[in-house]
Scaffold this motif. Structure first.
Motif, PDB file in Angstrom:
ATOM      1  N   GLU A  86      55.958  25.770  44.183  1.00 54.72           N
ATOM      2  CA  GLU A  86      55.155  27.068  44.385  1.00 54.72           C
ATOM      3  C   GLU A  86      56.205  28.109  44.190  1.00 54.72           C
ATOM      4  O   GLU A  86      56.051  29.113  43.412  1.00 54.72           O
ATOM      5  N   LEU A  90      55.857  28.996  40.250  1.00 56.40           N
ATOM      6  CA  LEU A  90      54.796  30.172  40.246  1.00 56.40           C
ATOM      7  C   LEU A  90      55.069  31.591  40.817  1.00 56.40           C
ATOM      8  O   LEU A  90      55.204  32.504  40.085  1.00 56.40           O
ATOM      9  N   LEU A  91      55.986  31.538  41.994  1.00 58.52           N
ATOM     10  CA  LEU A  91      56.726  32.845  42.350  1.00 58.52           C
ATOM     11  C   LEU A  91      57.730  33.343  41.609  1.00 58.52           C
ATOM     12  O   LEU A  91      57.730  34.541  41.304  1.00 58.52           O
ATOM     13  N   ARG A  94      56.296  35.094  38.769  1.00 54.92           N
ATOM     14  CA  ARG A  94      55.601  36.227  39.130  1.00 54.92           C
ATOM     15  C   ARG A  94      56.578  37.263  39.178  1.00 54.92           C
ATOM     16  O   ARG A  94      56.485  38.592  38.780  1.00 54.92           O
ATOM     17  N   ARG A 104      42.350  40.301  41.624  1.00 57.47           N
ATOM     18  CA  ARG A 104      41.379  39.338  41.930  1.00 57.47           C
ATOM     19  C   ARG A 104      39.872  39.627  42.092  1.00 57.47           C
ATOM     20  O   ARG A 104      39.540  40.261  43.061  1.00 57.47           O
ATOM     21  N   ARG A 128      45.971  43.135  44.665  1.00 56.48           N
ATOM     22  CA  ARG A 128      47.209  42.613  45.645  1.00 56.48           C
ATOM     23  C   ARG A 128      48.396  42.781  45.087  1.00 56.48           C
ATOM     24  O   ARG A 128      48.602  42.521  43.887  1.00 56.48           O
ATOM     25  N   TYR A 135      56.760  38.148  50.937  1.00 59.03           N
ATOM     26  CA  TYR A 135      57.086  37.060  49.848  1.00 59.03           C
ATOM     27  C   TYR A 135      58.355  37.311  49.186  1.00 59.03           C
ATOM     28  O   TYR A 135      58.851  36.636  48.294  1.00 59.03           O
ATOM     29  N   ASP A 266      46.822  37.893  49.875  1.00 64.69           N
ATOM     30  CA  ASP A 266      46.474  36.438  49.559  1.00 64.69           C
ATOM     31  C   ASP A 266      45.527  35.907  50.401  1.00 64.69           C
ATOM     32  O   ASP A 266      44.681  35.049  50.219  1.00 64.69           O
ATOM     33  N   GLU A 296      45.449  32.601  35.817  1.00 65.88           N
ATOM     34  CA  GLU A 296      45.324  31.276  36.458  1.00 65.88           C
ATOM     35  C   GLU A 296      44.078  31.388  37.400  1.00 65.88           C
ATOM     36  O   GLU A 296      43.529  32.347  38.121  1.00 65.88           O
TER      37      GLU A 296
HETATM   38  C1  IPM Z   1      48.035  32.201  45.493  1.00 69.70           C
HETATM   39  C2  IPM Z   1      48.727  31.007  46.152  1.00 69.70           C
HETATM   40  C3  IPM Z   1      50.351  31.350  45.955  1.00 69.70           C
HETATM   41  C4  IPM Z   1      50.465  32.619  46.954  1.00 69.70           C
HETATM   42  C5  IPM Z   1      51.206  30.117  46.666  1.00 69.70           C
HETATM   43  C6  IPM Z   1      50.671  28.788  46.047  1.00 69.70           C
HETATM   44  C7  IPM Z   1      52.674  30.736  46.560  1.00 69.70           C
HETATM   45  O1  IPM Z   1      48.319  30.780  47.635  1.00 69.70           O
HETATM   46  O2  IPM Z   1      48.197  32.543  44.373  1.00 69.70           O
HETATM   47  O3  IPM Z   1      47.088  32.904  46.262  1.00 69.70           O
HETATM   48  O4  IPM Z   1      50.580  32.395  48.165  1.00 69.70           O
HETATM   49  O5  IPM Z   1      50.218  33.581  46.322  1.00 69.70           O
END
Ligand code: IPM
Ligand code: MN
Length: 375
Positions: A86, A90-91, A94, A104, A128, A135, A266, A296
């Motif tokens: 993650e 993912l982060l 971002r 969202r 968001r 974060y 989140d 995603e």
């Molecule tokens: C989301 C997920 C992520 C976040 C995690 C997986 C890092 O919960 O995309 O909502 O906290 O942003």
């Protein structure tokens, strides 16, 4: 003819199965509407990490910076240390791509059953913030005694370094520092107001916990109020995060555009997903309006269902529609959402999470059939 280069990261767990359904639908709509998509696949995720020790190398990030967009399945695998994929993939994406908007939409489509008894119309968007707040990833532990700790945040907008003299007595501690910048708050709040304007909506709600975390969220309120002055025809309000969870259940139809700092955003969007019918239906976009965005489903990799052809692909297909919208292919985007809507309203093909028996690919096929009927 427009031609888009889209990075594809299927990822872990159910990621590959659901992204496959998304890719097929996007390929189909591109044929129908006359544009081209070149998919550039990347192997990053648990398997790649376990085989090579590599998460997401710098040179791959550099190359990805020239893409038109990124389409992501899901990340996370119980074989890896918690958070490593993650954070490392993912982060990392971002932050590297400065995708400061996490968009969202919370929309209860017709035909979808909602756990609320009387939801009214649920159709709002959570904007968001996606790069700051808790974060930023800085924090540490300190044992009893004296220590000096260095914490650093690097962003394209700014950088910040903390040097802390820590003196602890009585118990070992851990701490996490949240950071919010004026520029970071301003750009996300402005995005939320601009979105309200674009969608012809007239209320923006700001979320915080300014009654307790007074420094960071007091600052957030101040920036919100100053940006709001540029939009005198839009109503504004502040909601505490605890209260908004209550209102999402009590009267979700009230909301239009909700702007939230990263962590609260989140949390409230998982609740949002439930009031729109479940995680299987909730898409998201990580957007840099001037850079490379990434789309995603908001759910995770559901490792238990990996390879079972059982997960609902709708959130991912819908995320693909959000991607098309961001690319400027509005008509195609709408057609996909309309096809999803038609399938759900008809209620003949439903995956297990929606009370049906259809498989992942059945659901994808049903969306494809509806899509064909529009042309
Ligand atoms: C989301 C997920 C992520 C976040 C995690 C997986 C890092 O919960 O995309 O909502 O906290 O942003
Ligand atoms: Mn989440």
């Amino acid at each position: 003819m427009a031609r888009y280069r889209i990075g594809l990261i299927p990822g872990d767990g159910i990621g590959p199965e659901i992204i496959d359904e998304g890719v097929k639908r996007l390929d189909r709509i591109s044929e129908l509407e006359g544009f081209d998509i070149d998919w550039i696949s990347y192997p990053y995720g648990a398997d790649h990490y376990l085989e090579t020790g590599e998460l997401l190398p710098e040179n791959a990030l550099k190359k990805m910076s020239s893409l038109d967009s990124i389409y992501l399945g899901a990340l996370g695998d119980p074989r890896c240390e918690p958070g490593i994929l993650e954070n490392g993939i993912l982060l990392k994406l971002r932050f590297y791509m400065d995708q400061f908007v996490n968009l969202r939409p919370i929309k209860l489509l017709e035909g979808v059953s909602c756990p609320l008894r009387d939801p009214g119309g649920v159709d709002f968007t959570v904007v968001r913030e996606n790069t700051e707040d808790f974060y930023v990833g800085i924090g540490d532990r300190a044992s009893i005694g004296k220590s000096r700790q260095h914490l650093e945040v690097l962003r394209s907008l700014y950088s910040v370094k903390f040097s802390l003299d820590v003196e602890v007595d009585g118990s070992e501690i851990a701490y996490q520092v949240g950071v919010m910048s004026r520029k970071g708050a301003e750009r996300i709040i402005r995005y939320a107001f601009d979105l309200a304007v674009r969608k012809k909506q007239d209320r923006v709600t700001a979320v915080d916990k300014a009654n307790v975390l007074t420094s960071m969220y007091g600052f957030w309120r101040e920036v919100f109020s100053s940006v709001a002055k540029d939009y005198p025809y839009i109503d504004t309000e502040f909601n505490f995060v605890d209260a908004i969870t209550m209102w999402f259940v009590k009267k979700p139809s009230w909301y239009q555009v909700v702007v939230a700092p990263n962590m609260f955003g989140d949390i409230i969007t998982d609740l949002g997903a439930m009031i729109q019918g479940g995680l299987g239906l909730a898409p998201g976009g990580n957007i840099n309006p001037e850079g490379v965005s990434m789309f995603e489903p908001i759910h995770g990799s559901a490792p238990r269902y990996k390879g079972k052809n059982r997960a609902n692909p709708v959130a991912t297909i819908w995320a693909g529609a959000l991607m098309l919208e961001e690319l400027g292919e509005e008509k195609s985007s709408e057609a996909i959402v309309n096809a999803i809507q038609a399938v759900l309203k008809e209620g003949k093909t439903l995956t297990k999470d929606l009370g049906g028996t259809a498989s992942t690919s059945d659901m994808g096929d049903a969306v494809a059939e509806k899509l064909n009927t529009f042309y």
